[in-house]
Design an enzyme around this catalytic site. Structure first.
Site: not given
Ligand code: UD1
Ligand code: CA
Length: 404
Positions: A9-11, A16, A75, A230, A335
């Site tokens: 997941l990287a979207a 922050r 996404q 984050n 250099y």
């Molecule tokens: C998430 C977890 C949390 C965990 C933490 C660990 C959920 C709901 N929460 O929280 O339980 O402790 O990671 O680091 O899963 N992303 C998408 N699409 C979206 C939302 C997010 O691709 O719509 C990706 C983000 O780019 C990221 C990852 O998912 O790489 C996690 O999302 P992030 O918003 O960082 O979740 P956390 O609040 O850190």
């Molecule tokens: Ca995260």
């Protein structure tokens, strides 16, 4: 062996981080965070990696344009981690195997942990297995909720926890392995009924349990690898941990690092046995250093540098995109850029290659056993024959020494 794929997941938009760059492209010790997650997937063996991208998608795809095991999944709207996984439905709905789901913002992941996770999942024949970590400060992470027998019941996000639940130190680092079919069945049922109104992947676990399938959680993640990045503060913290890992590996390989806290070595650098790295050395990019070299203090090695064995680089010496032959010595204030320097060349104090004329960068070639006196300026393009003797303070161009 079970068939296995990974979803990364990287979207997400990273408010922050306060950045215009896609978060997963921010670098940890010279490599984008996402590269470490992809590598961990490859180490444990996956047929394909489905990378979900959205914010800054084009930048992310460009950065990994050379990888042919990645399927990019768009996404468009970031509605949460469960929604992100669901975006892969069209590719994976009929896939009969295991699906690893990881976050692109967790660069500290280790393949050893993933192997433990996979082993547990397969031995237990579970529908889902997650690996958890126990943190002194669990703030910001999803908390693992267990019943009085210790069985996992689900995961609650920080913003949905009661004060009592907030005190739970066992957290979710987001390392999951799912039975693919079960995963996609329950994802359809995830609802955004939480404080942030997002579709949470973490809810998939309690839904799987509710349908009577087996879910196991193992505490296999070290606190130092649990971190999701984050914020910029977490990015620098992750870099520090990664730097320690890189140096630990080099120490084991027989490299001396005199002062680890004051040395920075890129994840892509290679350093040979019995090389000594003195304090305040900064090695950035793809750099290869041979055996028995002595680097620093205060040396700066940049991308494309290759040092053969027994090279000595001393204080305030910078090398970029150059190959230095065995036994080259550049002890003070030099250099060397875009050059090929032969064996046993002495580069005197303060001598440099002038490789940029304001428009283009040119190369310098120095044959074996040359002596370059202190303060010499070698104006590129230049080719010095082996054994040449350049006087201190000389300004050397191809014209001044005659045509090649
Ligand atoms: C998430 C977890 C949390 C965990 C933490 C660990 C959920 C709901 N929460 O929280 O339980 O402790 O990671 O680091 O899963 N992303 C998408 N699409 C979206 C939302 C997010 O691709 O719509 C990706 C983000 O780019 C990221 C990852 O998912 O790489 C996690 O999302 P992030 O918003 O960082 O979740 P956390 O609040 O850190
Ligand atoms: Ca995260």
């Amino acid at each position: 062996m079970a068939k296995r794929v990974a979803i990364v997941l990287a979207a997400g938009v990273s408010s922050r981080m306060n950045t215009r760059l896609a978060k997963v492209l921010h670098e940890v010790c010279g490599r984008p965070m996402l590269a470490y997650v992809f590598d961990a997937c490859r180490e444990v063996g996956v047929d394909k990696i489905y990378a979900v991208v959205g914010y800054g998608a084009e930048q992310v795809k460009d950065r990994f344009a050379d990888s042919n095991d990645i399927v990019w999944v768009q996404q468009d709207e970031q509605k949460g981690t469960a929604h992100a996984v669901l975006c892969c439905r069209k590719h994976l709905k009929d896939f009969d195997g295991e699906t690893l789901v990881l976050c692109g913002d967790g660069p500290l992941i280790r393949d050893k942990t993933l192997k433990t996770l996979i082993g547990k999942h397969e031995a237990g024949q579970s529908a889902a297995t997650l690996a958890t970590a126990v943190l002194d400060d669990p703030a910001g992470y999803g908390r693992i909720i267990r019943d009085t027998y210790g069985n996992i019941q689900g995961i609650l996000e920080d913003s949905d926890c009661t004060d009592e639940q907030l005190a739970i130190k066992e957290v979710n680092p987001s390392y999951y392995l799912f039975n693919n079919k079960v995963l996609f069945e329950v994802l359809e049922k995830v609802k955004p009924d939480n404080a942030k109104k997002e579709y949470y992947l973490t809810d998939a676990l309690s839904l799987i349990i509710a349908t009577g399938h087996k879910v196991e959680a193992i505490t296999a993640v070290l606190p130092e690898e649990a971190m999701g990045v984050n914020s910029r503060a977490q990015l620098s913290e992750a870099s520090k941990i990664m730097q320690r890992r890189i140096q630990r590996q080099l120490l084991e390989n027989g490299v001396t690092i005199v002062d680890p806290d004051n040395t920075w070595i890129d994840a892509r650098a290679q350093i040979g046995q019995d090389t000594v790295v003195e304090p305040f050395t900064y090695i950035h990019g793809e750099v290869r250093i041979g055996r028995g070299c002595r680097i620093g203090p205060f040396a700066y090695l940049r991308s494309g540098t290759v040092l053969e064995d027994d090279v000595v680089l001393g204080v305030f010496t910078e090398v970029k995109n150059s190959v230095l032959g065995q036994g080259v010595r550049a002890r003070h204030h030099s250099y060397i850029g875009d050059a090929a320097v032969g064996e046993n060349v002495n580069v005197g104090a303060g001598s440099i290659t002038a490789n940029f004329d304001g428009e283009k960068v040119s190369r310098t070639s120095v044959g074996d056993n040359c002596y370059i006196g202190s303060g010499a300026i070698l104006i590129a393009p230049l080719e010095l024959k082996g054994g040449s003797h350049i006087k201190p303070g000389a300004v050397v161009s191809q014209d001044s020494i005659g045509k090649k």
